[in-house]
Design a protein around this motif. Structure first.
Motif, PDB file in Angstrom:
ATOM      1  N   PHE A 116       0.823  -1.209   0.000  1.00 62.09           N
ATOM      2  CA  PHE A 116       0.000   0.000   0.000  1.00 62.09           C
ATOM      3  C   PHE A 116       0.863   1.267   0.000  1.00 62.09           C
ATOM      4  O   PHE A 116       1.841   1.349   0.745  1.00 62.09           O
ATOM      5  CB  PHE A 116      -0.911   0.017   1.231  1.00 62.09           C
ATOM      6  CG  PHE A 116      -1.948  -1.067   1.196  1.00 62.09           C
ATOM      7  CD1 PHE A 116      -3.014  -0.995   0.303  1.00 62.09           C
ATOM      8  CD2 PHE A 116      -1.862  -2.173   2.038  1.00 62.09           C
ATOM      9  CE1 PHE A 116      -3.975  -2.005   0.258  1.00 62.09           C
ATOM     10  CE2 PHE A 116      -2.810  -3.180   2.001  1.00 62.09           C
ATOM     11  CZ  PHE A 116      -3.877  -3.094   1.106  1.00 62.09           C
ATOM     12  N   VAL A 117       0.479   2.243  -0.840  1.00 61.42           N
ATOM     13  CA  VAL A 117       1.159   3.545  -0.824  1.00 61.42           C
ATOM     14  C   VAL A 117       0.109   4.637  -0.635  1.00 61.42           C
ATOM     15  O   VAL A 117      -1.084   4.418  -0.867  1.00 61.42           O
ATOM     16  CB  VAL A 117       1.970   3.785  -2.119  1.00 61.42           C
ATOM     17  CG1 VAL A 117       3.103   2.782  -2.259  1.00 61.42           C
ATOM     18  CG2 VAL A 117       1.074   3.788  -3.354  1.00 61.42           C
ATOM     19  N   ASP A 118       0.585   5.811  -0.230  1.00 62.62           N
ATOM     20  CA  ASP A 118      -0.328   6.923   0.043  1.00 62.62           C
ATOM     21  C   ASP A 118      -0.729   7.624  -1.261  1.00 62.62           C
ATOM     22  O   ASP A 118      -0.224   7.291  -2.337  1.00 62.62           O
ATOM     23  CB  ASP A 118       0.326   7.905   1.030  1.00 62.62           C
ATOM     24  CG  ASP A 118      -0.704   8.476   1.990  1.00 62.62           C
ATOM     25  OD1 ASP A 118      -1.913   8.358   1.712  1.00 62.62           O
ATOM     26  OD2 ASP A 118      -0.303   9.052   3.024  1.00 62.62           O
ATOM     27  N   VAL A 119      -1.623   8.592  -1.138  1.00 61.11           N
ATOM     28  CA  VAL A 119      -2.162   9.287  -2.316  1.00 61.11           C
ATOM     29  C   VAL A 119      -1.975  10.791  -2.161  1.00 61.11           C
ATOM     30  O   VAL A 119      -1.678  11.286  -1.068  1.00 61.11           O
ATOM     31  CB  VAL A 119      -3.666   8.956  -2.484  1.00 61.11           C
ATOM     32  CG1 VAL A 119      -3.860   7.517  -2.910  1.00 61.11           C
ATOM     33  CG2 VAL A 119      -4.452   9.245  -1.204  1.00 61.11           C
ATOM     34  N   ASP A 120      -2.170  11.507  -3.253  1.00 62.61           N
ATOM     35  CA  ASP A 120      -2.072  12.966  -3.264  1.00 62.61           C
ATOM     36  C   ASP A 120      -3.193  13.572  -2.406  1.00 62.61           C
ATOM     37  O   ASP A 120      -4.334  13.110  -2.473  1.00 62.61           O
ATOM     38  CB  ASP A 120      -2.194  13.429  -4.723  1.00 62.61           C
ATOM     39  CG  ASP A 120      -2.324  14.919  -4.843  1.00 62.61           C
ATOM     40  OD1 ASP A 120      -1.386  15.624  -4.442  1.00 62.61           O
ATOM     41  OD2 ASP A 120      -3.385  15.374  -5.328  1.00 62.61           O
ATOM     42  N   SER A 121      -2.879  14.614  -1.634  1.00 58.88           N
ATOM     43  CA  SER A 121      -3.862  15.108  -0.665  1.00 58.88           C
ATOM     44  C   SER A 121      -5.040  15.834  -1.325  1.00 58.88           C
ATOM     45  O   SER A 121      -6.106  15.932  -0.738  1.00 58.88           O
ATOM     46  CB  SER A 121      -3.182  16.025   0.358  1.00 58.88           C
ATOM     47  OG  SER A 121      -2.611  17.099  -0.326  1.00 58.88           O
ATOM     48  N   GLU A 122      -4.874  16.350  -2.551  1.00 60.86           N
ATOM     49  CA  GLU A 122      -6.002  17.049  -3.180  1.00 60.86           C
ATOM     50  C   GLU A 122      -6.883  16.117  -4.009  1.00 60.86           C
ATOM     51  O   GLU A 122      -8.106  16.155  -3.915  1.00 60.86           O
ATOM     52  CB  GLU A 122      -5.490  18.173  -4.073  1.00 60.86           C
ATOM     53  CG  GLU A 122      -5.222  19.425  -3.263  1.00 60.86           C
ATOM     54  CD  GLU A 122      -4.536  20.497  -4.051  1.00 60.86           C
ATOM     55  OE1 GLU A 122      -4.768  20.590  -5.269  1.00 60.86           O
ATOM     56  OE2 GLU A 122      -3.749  21.232  -3.431  1.00 60.86           O
ATOM     57  N   SER A 123      -6.261  15.260  -4.813  1.00 65.88           N
ATOM     58  CA  SER A 123      -7.043  14.408  -5.714  1.00 65.88           C
ATOM     59  C   SER A 123      -7.318  13.026  -5.127  1.00 65.88           C
ATOM     60  O   SER A 123      -8.181  12.300  -5.611  1.00 65.88           O
ATOM     61  CB  SER A 123      -6.291  14.232  -7.032  1.00 65.88           C
ATOM     62  OG  SER A 123      -5.050  13.568  -6.795  1.00 65.88           O
ATOM     63  N   LEU A 124      -6.576  12.639  -4.101  1.00 65.21           N
ATOM     64  CA  LEU A 124      -6.611  11.284  -3.515  1.00 65.21           C
ATOM     65  C   LEU A 124      -6.224  10.210  -4.541  1.00 65.21           C
ATOM     66  O   LEU A 124      -6.664   9.059  -4.437  1.00 65.21           O
ATOM     67  CB  LEU A 124      -7.974  10.977  -2.879  1.00 65.21           C
ATOM     68  CG  LEU A 124      -8.431  11.943  -1.779  1.00 65.21           C
ATOM     69  CD1 LEU A 124      -9.700  11.429  -1.107  1.00 65.21           C
ATOM     70  CD2 LEU A 124      -7.339  12.170  -0.731  1.00 65.21           C
ATOM     71  N   LEU A 125      -5.380  10.607  -5.518  1.00 67.14           N
ATOM     72  CA  LEU A 125      -4.892   9.655  -6.518  1.00 67.14           C
ATOM     73  C   LEU A 125      -3.446   9.276  -6.217  1.00 67.14           C
ATOM     74  O   LEU A 125      -2.688  10.063  -5.631  1.00 67.14           O
ATOM     75  CB  LEU A 125      -4.931  10.284  -7.915  1.00 67.14           C
ATOM     76  CG  LEU A 125      -6.294  10.690  -8.468  1.00 67.14           C
ATOM     77  CD1 LEU A 125      -6.121  11.386  -9.819  1.00 67.14           C
ATOM     78  CD2 LEU A 125      -7.208   9.493  -8.608  1.00 67.14           C
ATOM     79  N   MET A 126      -3.055   8.087  -6.679  1.00 68.37           N
ATOM     80  CA  MET A 126      -1.652   7.688  -6.614  1.00 68.37           C
ATOM     81  C   MET A 126      -0.838   8.641  -7.500  1.00 68.37           C
ATOM     82  O   MET A 126      -1.310   9.079  -8.554  1.00 68.37           O
ATOM     83  CB  MET A 126      -1.520   6.258  -7.150  1.00 68.37           C
ATOM     84  CG  MET A 126      -0.104   5.721  -7.106  1.00 68.37           C
ATOM     85  SD  MET A 126       0.034   4.207  -8.103  1.00 68.37           S
ATOM     86  CE  MET A 126      -0.472   2.980  -6.945  1.00 68.37           C
ATOM     87  N   THR A 127       0.387   8.962  -7.066  1.00 68.46           N
ATOM     88  CA  THR A 127       1.271   9.797  -7.883  1.00 68.46           C
ATOM     89  C   THR A 127       2.535   8.990  -8.206  1.00 68.46           C
ATOM     90  O   THR A 127       2.781   7.943  -7.592  1.00 68.46           O
ATOM     91  CB  THR A 127       1.695  11.062  -7.117  1.00 68.46           C
ATOM     92  OG1 THR A 127       2.456  10.643  -5.965  1.00 68.46           O
ATOM     93  CG2 THR A 127       0.504  11.887  -6.668  1.00 68.46           C
ATOM     94  N   ALA A 128       3.341   9.537  -9.111  1.00 66.85           N
ATOM     95  CA  ALA A 128       4.611   8.863  -9.443  1.00 66.85           C
ATOM     96  C   ALA A 128       5.474   8.741  -8.189  1.00 66.85           C
ATOM     97  O   ALA A 128       6.085   7.697  -7.943  1.00 66.85           O
ATOM     98  CB  ALA A 128       5.343   9.647 -10.522  1.00 66.85           C
TER      99      ALA A 128
END
Ligand SMILES: Cc1ncc(COP(=O)(O)O)c(C=O)c1O
Length: 386
Positions: A116-128
């Motif tokens: 599991f990895v965290d997500v971007d705080s605005e979009s809640l999407l995975m980032t590079a």
């Protein structure tokens, strides 16, 4: 038709507003669906056959790829893709902690471990960056999820995967028709998986799924695995240990009927989302990635005191949802795969609130939701300061 419905639906303004209302959408295509079902019934080919072939061609063509295989559901679509890529025991697959449980479940069904990895705080999407943070010597694939109909920056994810020599499987279950720089979701990795659960942007009338790819061998392996491991040599020739995850003809025919309306329905979703953006009370944080290719599967905001808000909105006839109430690494069966704290996902799981959105939602319905939300936020502010 859609405009007419919206006009008529202003008369329904006092009725409760559901999270998703599929009735008008199905009303719009009822005749086409009936014709398709009659055709299937007359053909007496209920599993696989020409309707499934037509669906596979139509969906591959729409997504701009060469191949597609229809399957029983979106969870199998992910799990079988990983399995067909040779991913299993001893391998790790990077998945976001904020997504529907099926993304991680599929990794385990394939025999591998979710990382599991965290997500971007605005979009809640995975980032590079977040994908790269999960790389280990055992990583075999990354599964970015186009969550809520927003689209992940696939260029960045592909760069991380290229450097690590690992596969990318897009989970596009929530973003049918979405795109990034002109490329459709699902077409930007080694494979793209879809669910056609009825409430999706493109839904069947039951469970259904598919995988798309430009790799014919990968699609062949998935097809074999999903059909009891049958090879092309005959009905009783089982080249692999597979399972049954075939798409049935009624679902395939229903999806093809709806596919010709998908772009228009996605345009309507965009209009509803724009109306929300104009009307939502100041202080309401909308979760989205503001890219032109997003398709607004869910309308998610972040609020404090979600339980109170939901109850108060329900009392005003507004149904809401929570996508998702728990970051996946904290769910009991998944705790064994939990590494470090993933703060953004954990915080988001306490605050996200999904408001109603569907293609036939009228302006007056959006206004009612926003007015009710404003009232509820005002009341809550009054309670807090009392
Ligand atoms: C992001 C995501 N992945 C996978 C799935 C699994 O699809 P299905 O329910 O068709 O198995 C879903 C379904 O809701 C989903 O939202």
């Amino acid at each position: 038709m859609l405009a007419e419905y919206r006009q008529l639906s202003t008369d329904r303004s006092a009725r409760p507003i559901p999270l998703v209302d599929l009735e008008p959408l199905h009303g719009e295509v009822a005749d086409e669906l009936e014709q398709a079902w009659r055709r299937v019934s007359a053909s007496r080919l209920f599993v696989g056959g020409p309707e499934v072939d037509s669906f596979e061609q139509a969906w591959a063509g729409y997504c701009g790829v060469r191949h597609c295989v229809g399957l029983a559901n979106g969870t199998d679509a992910l799990a079988l893709t990983l399995q067909a890529l040779g991913i299993g025991r001893g391998d790790e697959v990077i998945v976001p902690a904020t997504t529907f449980v099926a993304t991680a479940e599929a990794v385990i069904l394939a025999g591998a471990r979710p990382r599991f990895v965290d997500v971007d705080s605005e979009s809640l999407l995975m980032t590079a960056e977040s994908a790269a943070s999960g790389l280990t010597s055992r990583t075999a694939a990354i599964v970015p999820v186009h969550l809520y109909g927003s689209v992940v920056d696939m260029e960045g994810i592909r760069r991380v995967a290229r450097r690590a020599h690992i596969a990318v499987v897009e989970d596009a279950a929530q973003a049918h028709g979405g795109s990034w720089c002109g490329q459709k979701v699902g077409s930007m990795g080694d494979a793209g998986s879809f669910s056609f659960y009825p409430s999706k942007n493109l839904g069947a009338l039951g469970d259904a799924g598919a995988v798309i790819s430009n790799d014919p061998n990968l699609i062949d392996r998935i097809r074999t695995l999903a059909n009891h491991g049958r090879s092309n040599n005959g009905w009783h020739d089982h080249a692999l240990v597979g399972r049954n995850s075939r798409l049935d003809a009624l679902q395939a025919a229903s999806i093809v009927v709806k596919l010709s309306h998908l772009d228009r329905w996605n345009t309507s979703r965009r209009e509803v989302a724009e109306r929300y953006r104009d009307l939502l009370a100041a202080g309401c944080e909308i979760v989205t990635r503001p890219s032109p290719g997003r398709v607004h599967h869910l309308q998610v905001i972040r609020v404090a005191q979600r339980t109170y808000m939901r109850r108060a909105l329900r009392a005003r006839g507004i149904e809401t949802g929570v996508h998702y109430p728990q970051a996946l690494h904290l769910l009991e069966p998944y705790e064994q795969f939990c590494g470090e704290a993933l703060e953004t996902s954990e915080e988001a799981s306490r605050e996200v609130l999904s408001l109603p959105i569907f293609p036939h939602m009228s302006s007056s319905q959006v206004e009612r939701v926003c007015e009710s939300l404003q009232e509820v936020m005002g009341e809550f502010g009054a309670i807090r300061s009392a």
